[in-house]
Design an enzyme around this catalytic site. Structure first.
Site, PDB file in Angstrom:
ATOM      1  CG  HIS A  94      -2.155  -0.705   1.162  1.00 43.60           C
ATOM      2  ND1 HIS A  94      -2.248  -2.063   1.363  1.00 43.60           N
ATOM      3  CD2 HIS A  94      -3.417  -0.271   0.910  1.00 43.60           C
ATOM      4  CE1 HIS A  94      -3.523  -2.429   1.231  1.00 43.60           C
ATOM      5  NE2 HIS A  94      -4.245  -1.369   0.952  1.00 43.60           N
ATOM      6  CG  ASN A 130      13.428  -5.358   8.504  1.00 47.31           C
ATOM      7  OD1 ASN A 130      12.786  -4.304   8.408  1.00 47.31           O
ATOM      8  ND2 ASN A 130      14.446  -5.624   7.721  1.00 47.31           N
TER       9      ASN A 130
END
Length: 270
Positions: A94, A130
């Site tokens: 997105h 991460n």
């Protein structure tokens, strides 16, 4: 064929001072969605800019609904569709976050969040998740907290850097870097606007040399706070008042260094 989305789009007056939709010098198609807009580059089949208005005081948590789909207002071959994301390690990233336009009453919020699932609002991102990517996804929230003393409103601009060195893959070029600018009102009549610019680098994670795998097994996202004046030439956009609103101090004739950030506490917001 899917129906076209509602088209109120990004509001340049949302912060009480004019912050225009970034303008591209290259041919582009501006598409309006509920509370956000996408400037689509048909030749690259990706957004050159997105712009969203966020009213933090009226954000709603709505159930995740909506499926990724092509926008019927743009040619199919001007969009990066499902074929690019199948059988590999690329996410449909997105650009305008699903949550950001989801404010107001429940129906308005749902329509706005569902509109973020048009492929015009996606770009290929490495799937590995991460700490640095978490930081990137949470930058709007961090800036909203900083702006809370004012009216808790942001205008956020995000897109891939459409570079000449982006590697080819399945008919597109996978962007190696992304940029983001968050802008907010200051309440200061002399300097009513503040803004902060960021770049995410996924170069170490992208490897398109093998068709079946588009993400390298090792590497890391790197996030930087950067001068907005550096984002303008990299993006090929006219960023209007955002450059002068930058919270990073300018260092005279010397280039302002990019600052790598690993936690929200590393971000400078003036």
């Amino acid at each position: 064929m899917d129906a076209a989305p509602s088209t109120d789009g990004y509001d340049p007056l949302f912060l009480g001072t004019t912050v225009p939709l970034p303008i591209s010098s290259d041919p582009a198609l501006a598409l309006a969605y509920p509370r956000f807009s996408v400037v689509l580059d048909p030749s690259r089949r990706l957004a050159r800019a997105t712009a969203v208005n966020i009213d933090g005081a009226r954000l709603r948590e709505v159930a995740r609904t909506g499926d990724w789909r092509l926008d019927p207002r743009a040619p199919d071959d001007a969009q990066t569709g499902p074929e690019v994301y199948s059988r590999n390690d690329l996410d449909r990233g997105h650009l305008v976050r699903r949550r950001d336009p989801g404010w107001g009453d429940v129906d308005e919020a749902r329509r706005a969040t569902e509109a973020t699932f048009f492929y015009t609002n996606a770009a290929p991102q490495a799937a590995g998740f991460n700490q640095s990517k978490e930081l990137w996804l949470g930058l709007e929230d961090h800036v909203l907290e900083h702006a809370e003393a004012q009216d808790v409103r942001l205008s956020v601009f995000t897109a891939p850097v459409l570079g000449d060195d982006d590697p080819p893959y399945r008919g597109i070029r996978v962007p190696l870097r992304f940029w983001k600018i968050a802008a907010w009102a200051t309440g200061d009549a002399d300097h009513p606007l503040a803004a902060a610019g960021f770049v995410l680098d996924q170069t170490d994670l992208v490897d398109t040399r093998q068709e079946a795998r588009a993400v390298a097994p090792l590497g890391a996202f790197r996030t930087f706070q950067v001068p907005i004046a550096d984002i303008a030439p990299a993006s090929g956009l006219d960023l209007g008042p955002l450059i002068d609103a930058d919270v990073l101090p300018r260092e005279g004739v010397r280039p302002t260094p990019w600052r790598e950030i690993s936690t929200a506490s590393d971000v400078s917001l003036g």
